[in-house]
Design a protein around this motif. Sequence first.
Motif: not given
Length: 470
Positions: A55-61
């Motif tokens: 659910w948590g924030p994923q790895v993005t740019a």
Amino acid sequence: MNPILNTDSYKTSHFLQYPPETAFVNSYIEARPVEGYDEVVFFGLQMFIKEYLLWGPQVTANVIDEAEAFCEAHGVPFNRTGWEIIAHEYDGYLPLEIKALSEGTVVPTGTPMVQVVNTDPRLPWLTSYVETALLRAVWYPSTVATNSREIKKVIVDALMRSSDDPAGQAPFKLHDFGARGTGANEQAGIGGAAHLVNFKGTDTMMGAYFAQRYYHAGMAGFSIPAAEHSTITSWGADRENDAYRNMLEKFPRGLVAVVSDSYDYWNALQKIWSRDLSALVNAREGTLVIRPDSGDPLDLVLSSLEMLADEWGFTTNSKGYKVLHPKVRLIQGDGIDRESLTEIVDAMIGNGWSLDNVAFGMGAGLLQHVNRDTLRFAMKASAIGRTDGSWYSVQKKPKTDPSKASKAGVQHVIRMPGTEGIVTIPTEGPYTVPGDLLQTVYRMDDRSTVPMIKHWNFAEVRERAQYRGL
């Protein structure tokens, strides 16, 4: 929160430190043998997997840009290439396989409970990168659940000796008072849920909420109306009787707990409760639970029992132990930890009192007075996979402290047929071993669009952790 920064600073440099042929790093988590504990309850990983990996924030740019700027200012290297693989090829989910015991499983200390390996051979550094977060997610709830269960053993054994209803009494004999003593709301939820693996009484509301949120529990924990010092002292010392009377009148049915030491506890016990308000106490459709909150816990409990017996009377149950009048009971919530509770329980039994008469509340001793070294938790690398497909075992063997030696090889946990015995079997590589209790609970690889996870419900967890003394 930035998921890339959920680690120790030195981990950011480790992608530069492995042998060039390294493709996979396999690591495991265990509670190493320690004095005072023979077994450990595995619990809590599912909360971390759902909240942080699913659910948590994923790895993005944007996450990568923020983390890179932070690490540059912080003085440590940053593996932008590796994180971009995760962001672009895995939609930001971590390409790992995590295997674990079924939550609630009780195993001997020294047994691997979790095993993790990267699923992309370009990212062998990722396994140990998550150690900080993953180990924290396991050691704390497992330690709280283990301590709570050790106390339950003391309580259940005493109830079996002294109570006519041990099964009915046991779930509510240790009440969680620990929320305000934790370092954060999340800690209260995690630790509070861990306690509820063993008991059903709690005032740590977040514990019951976390059990619902992460384990699909209905209502895992219960509480009752109860006074605190502010609601008693707000009436003033000259109206102490009125404060107590108000509690009886506003809560005319069921259990109600009243802290009674704001002024003179012994006067409250002997005069106010036992004489001035005894008619109201008897008229209620329920039981008054009197709570002392200052003084020596052992003396308070034993002296209170004797005084209440003199004023209210008692009966002797089928096992020969004294049980107070059903309208009055005690809860001791000050100064309680595993040692003081055991001392009180032993003294009660020794003086002929059934444990039916007293419940316990535990605050910091339950949720805060633990650390990673309580059960000597550690996560260690145990096997390395090369780019040519071969594997070899690795381990730590410090001559200065042999007790900190780690296990070599990929770990497998087996229950011996026809017994409750648990053994650990290592293999050189990631081979399948029939009956392995370490099963995949999270997996993200290049064939997945979202991670696969295994879900345990809270009833299953409780059943596995159940102390069989009842």
